[in-house]
Design a protein around this motif. Sequence first.
Motif, mmCIF file in Angstrom:
data_model
loop_
_atom_site.group_PDB
_atom_site.id
_atom_site.type_symbol
_atom_site.label_atom_id
_atom_site.label_comp_id
_atom_site.label_asym_id
_atom_site.label_seq_id
_atom_site.Cartn_x
_atom_site.Cartn_y
_atom_site.Cartn_z
ATOM 1 N N ARG A 15 7.922 -17.613 -9.933
ATOM 2 C CA ARG A 15 8.780 -17.210 -8.825
ATOM 3 C C ARG A 15 8.055 -17.343 -7.497
ATOM 4 O O ARG A 15 6.839 -17.190 -7.425
ATOM 5 C CB ARG A 15 9.214 -15.746 -8.977
ATOM 6 N N VAL A 16 8.832 -17.579 -6.446
ATOM 7 C CA VAL A 16 8.303 -17.524 -5.093
ATOM 8 C C VAL A 16 8.152 -16.051 -4.730
ATOM 9 O O VAL A 16 9.035 -15.233 -5.026
ATOM 10 C CB VAL A 16 9.254 -18.230 -4.102
ATOM 11 N N ALA A 17 7.042 -15.710 -4.101
ATOM 12 C CA ALA A 17 6.788 -14.335 -3.666
ATOM 13 C C ALA A 17 6.182 -14.354 -2.271
ATOM 14 O O ALA A 17 5.509 -15.314 -1.891
ATOM 15 C CB ALA A 17 5.855 -13.628 -4.639
ATOM 16 N N LYS A 18 6.426 -13.287 -1.528
ATOM 17 C CA LYS A 18 5.833 -13.122 -0.202
ATOM 18 C C LYS A 18 4.823 -11.985 -0.287
ATOM 19 O O LYS A 18 5.134 -10.908 -0.806
ATOM 20 C CB LYS A 18 6.912 -12.786 0.820
ATOM 21 N N ILE A 19 3.624 -12.216 0.218
ATOM 22 C CA ILE A 19 2.595 -11.175 0.215
ATOM 23 C C ILE A 19 2.907 -10.214 1.361
ATOM 24 O O ILE A 19 2.888 -10.607 2.525
ATOM 25 C CB ILE A 19 1.191 -11.777 0.368
ATOM 26 N N ILE A 20 3.217 -8.968 1.019
ATOM 27 C CA ILE A 20 3.619 -7.995 2.041
ATOM 28 C C ILE A 20 2.561 -6.939 2.315
ATOM 29 O O ILE A 20 2.657 -6.221 3.314
ATOM 30 C CB ILE A 20 4.978 -7.338 1.695
ATOM 31 N N GLU A 21 1.567 -6.821 1.451
ATOM 32 C CA GLU A 21 0.433 -5.925 1.678
ATOM 33 C C GLU A 21 -0.806 -6.550 1.058
ATOM 34 O O GLU A 21 -0.726 -7.153 -0.007
ATOM 35 C CB GLU A 21 0.655 -4.547 1.040
ATOM 36 N N VAL A 22 -1.935 -6.379 1.738
ATOM 37 C CA VAL A 22 -3.212 -6.880 1.236
ATOM 38 C C VAL A 22 -4.251 -5.785 1.413
ATOM 39 O O VAL A 22 -4.350 -5.197 2.484
ATOM 40 C CB VAL A 22 -3.676 -8.141 2.014
ATOM 41 N N SER A 23 -5.017 -5.523 0.355
ATOM 42 C CA SER A 23 -6.056 -4.499 0.416
ATOM 43 C C SER A 23 -7.349 -5.019 -0.193
ATOM 44 O O SER A 23 -7.324 -5.698 -1.221
ATOM 45 C CB SER A 23 -5.645 -3.246 -0.368
ATOM 46 N N GLU A 24 -8.458 -4.675 0.453
ATOM 47 C CA GLU A 24 -9.763 -4.938 -0.154
ATOM 48 C C GLU A 24 -9.894 -4.007 -1.358
ATOM 49 O O GLU A 24 -9.403 -2.882 -1.335
ATOM 50 C CB GLU A 24 -10.870 -4.632 0.852
ATOM 51 N N VAL A 25 -10.546 -4.483 -2.398
ATOM 52 C CA VAL A 25 -10.783 -3.661 -3.584
ATOM 53 C C VAL A 25 -12.234 -3.212 -3.527
ATOM 54 O O VAL A 25 -13.153 -4.027 -3.642
ATOM 55 C CB VAL A 25 -10.491 -4.434 -4.882
ATOM 56 N N GLU A 26 -12.419 -1.903 -3.322
ATOM 57 C CA GLU A 26 -13.765 -1.347 -3.208
ATOM 58 C C GLU A 26 -14.549 -1.608 -4.486
ATOM 59 O O GLU A 26 -14.029 -1.466 -5.590
ATOM 60 C CB GLU A 26 -13.666 0.159 -2.954
ATOM 61 N N ALA A 28 -15.440 -4.372 -5.766
ATOM 62 C CA ALA A 28 -15.084 -5.605 -6.472
ATOM 63 C C ALA A 28 -15.621 -6.801 -5.692
ATOM 64 O O ALA A 28 -15.394 -6.911 -4.489
ATOM 65 C CB ALA A 28 -13.572 -5.709 -6.625
ATOM 66 N N ASP A 29 -16.328 -7.682 -6.382
ATOM 67 C CA ASP A 29 -16.912 -8.853 -5.732
ATOM 68 C C ASP A 29 -15.888 -9.947 -5.445
ATOM 69 O O ASP A 29 -16.004 -10.655 -4.455
ATOM 70 C CB ASP A 29 -18.020 -9.451 -6.606
ATOM 71 N N LYS A 30 -14.904 -10.101 -6.318
ATOM 72 C CA LYS A 30 -13.980 -11.232 -6.213
ATOM 73 C C LYS A 30 -12.528 -10.837 -5.946
ATOM 74 O O LYS A 30 -11.731 -11.681 -5.547
ATOM 75 C CB LYS A 30 -14.028 -12.061 -7.501
ATOM 76 N N LEU A 31 -12.173 -9.591 -6.189
ATOM 77 C CA LEU A 31 -10.755 -9.216 -6.183
ATOM 78 C C LEU A 31 -10.223 -8.740 -4.840
ATOM 79 O O LEU A 31 -10.902 -8.044 -4.093
ATOM 80 C CB LEU A 31 -10.501 -8.110 -7.207
ATOM 81 N N ILE A 32 -8.972 -9.109 -4.593
ATOM 82 C CA ILE A 32 -8.161 -8.567 -3.496
ATOM 83 C C ILE A 32 -6.876 -8.058 -4.133
ATOM 84 O O ILE A 32 -6.329 -8.688 -5.048
ATOM 85 C CB ILE A 32 -7.838 -9.652 -2.448
ATOM 86 N N GLN A 33 -6.392 -6.902 -3.679
ATOM 87 C CA GLN A 33 -5.146 -6.348 -4.184
ATOM 88 C C GLN A 33 -4.004 -6.816 -3.287
ATOM 89 O O GLN A 33 -4.060 -6.682 -2.061
ATOM 90 C CB GLN A 33 -5.197 -4.818 -4.206
ATOM 91 N N LEU A 34 -2.968 -7.374 -3.911
ATOM 92 C CA LEU A 34 -1.808 -7.878 -3.193
ATOM 93 C C LEU A 34 -0.552 -7.154 -3.644
ATOM 94 O O LEU A 34 -0.406 -6.850 -4.833
ATOM 95 C CB LEU A 34 -1.613 -9.373 -3.487
ATOM 96 N N TYR A 54 -10.445 -16.057 1.071
ATOM 97 C CA TYR A 54 -9.454 -15.572 2.029
ATOM 98 C C TYR A 54 -9.804 -14.187 2.555
ATOM 99 O O TYR A 54 -10.229 -13.315 1.794
ATOM 100 C CB TYR A 54 -8.065 -15.484 1.372
ATOM 101 N N LYS A 55 -9.565 -14.001 3.839
ATOM 102 C CA LYS A 55 -9.618 -12.677 4.438
ATOM 103 C C LYS A 55 -8.229 -12.074 4.311
ATOM 104 O O LYS A 55 -7.228 -12.804 4.306
ATOM 105 C CB LYS A 55 -10.007 -12.786 5.915
ATOM 106 N N PRO A 56 -8.123 -10.745 4.202
ATOM 107 C CA PRO A 56 -6.810 -10.124 4.024
ATOM 108 C C PRO A 56 -5.769 -10.558 5.060
ATOM 109 O O PRO A 56 -4.618 -10.825 4.706
ATOM 110 C CB PRO A 56 -7.112 -8.626 4.124
ATOM 111 N N ASP A 57 -6.158 -10.681 6.334
ATOM 112 C CA ASP A 57 -5.170 -11.035 7.363
ATOM 113 C C ASP A 57 -4.672 -12.480 7.221
ATOM 114 O O ASP A 57 -3.602 -12.822 7.723
ATOM 115 C CB ASP A 57 -5.710 -10.780 8.766
ATOM 116 N N GLU A 58 -5.410 -13.328 6.514
ATOM 117 C CA GLU A 58 -4.954 -14.702 6.262
ATOM 118 C C GLU A 58 -3.866 -14.754 5.190
ATOM 119 O O GLU A 58 -3.133 -15.738 5.091
ATOM 120 C CB GLU A 58 -6.114 -15.580 5.806
ATOM 121 N N LEU A 59 -3.782 -13.720 4.384
ATOM 122 C CA LEU A 59 -2.827 -13.691 3.271
ATOM 123 C C LEU A 59 -1.529 -12.961 3.599
ATOM 124 O O LEU A 59 -0.494 -13.251 2.993
ATOM 125 C CB LEU A 59 -3.481 -13.040 2.054
#
Length: 110
Positions: A15-26, A28-34, A54-59
């Motif tokens: 499915r197509v999805a839009k990223i509406i929130e992005v959070s750093e995962v404390e 975690a070396d590789k993970l971002i929460q979307l 990617y930086k959170p604001d880029e997503l």
Amino acid sequence: MEEITIEDFIKIDLRVAKIIEVSEVEDADKLIQLKLDIGDIGTKTVFAGIKSAYKPDELLNKYVVCVNNLKPRKMRFGTSEGMILAAGDDDLGIFVLSPDEGALPGMKVR
């Protein structure tokens, strides 16, 4: 690589999805929460291993393709309810796959 049948492939709900929130995962070396908006389907939380690329604001507000019917997976940081599609690797870079302009959240990828 093992081949799959068309019957195997059609079980995957892309499915197509839009990223509406992005959070750093404390811690975690590789993970971002979307948080993904998947149109009429609702929202899902996904942990993606794309922190190096990617930086959170880029997503934020980026359109992506997600695996909508992936069984939720409990992780140390929370539950991931799907997966977004990306290409590449840590050496060449990671590239999130995005649909063409005009695609809307919830549209089925065919």
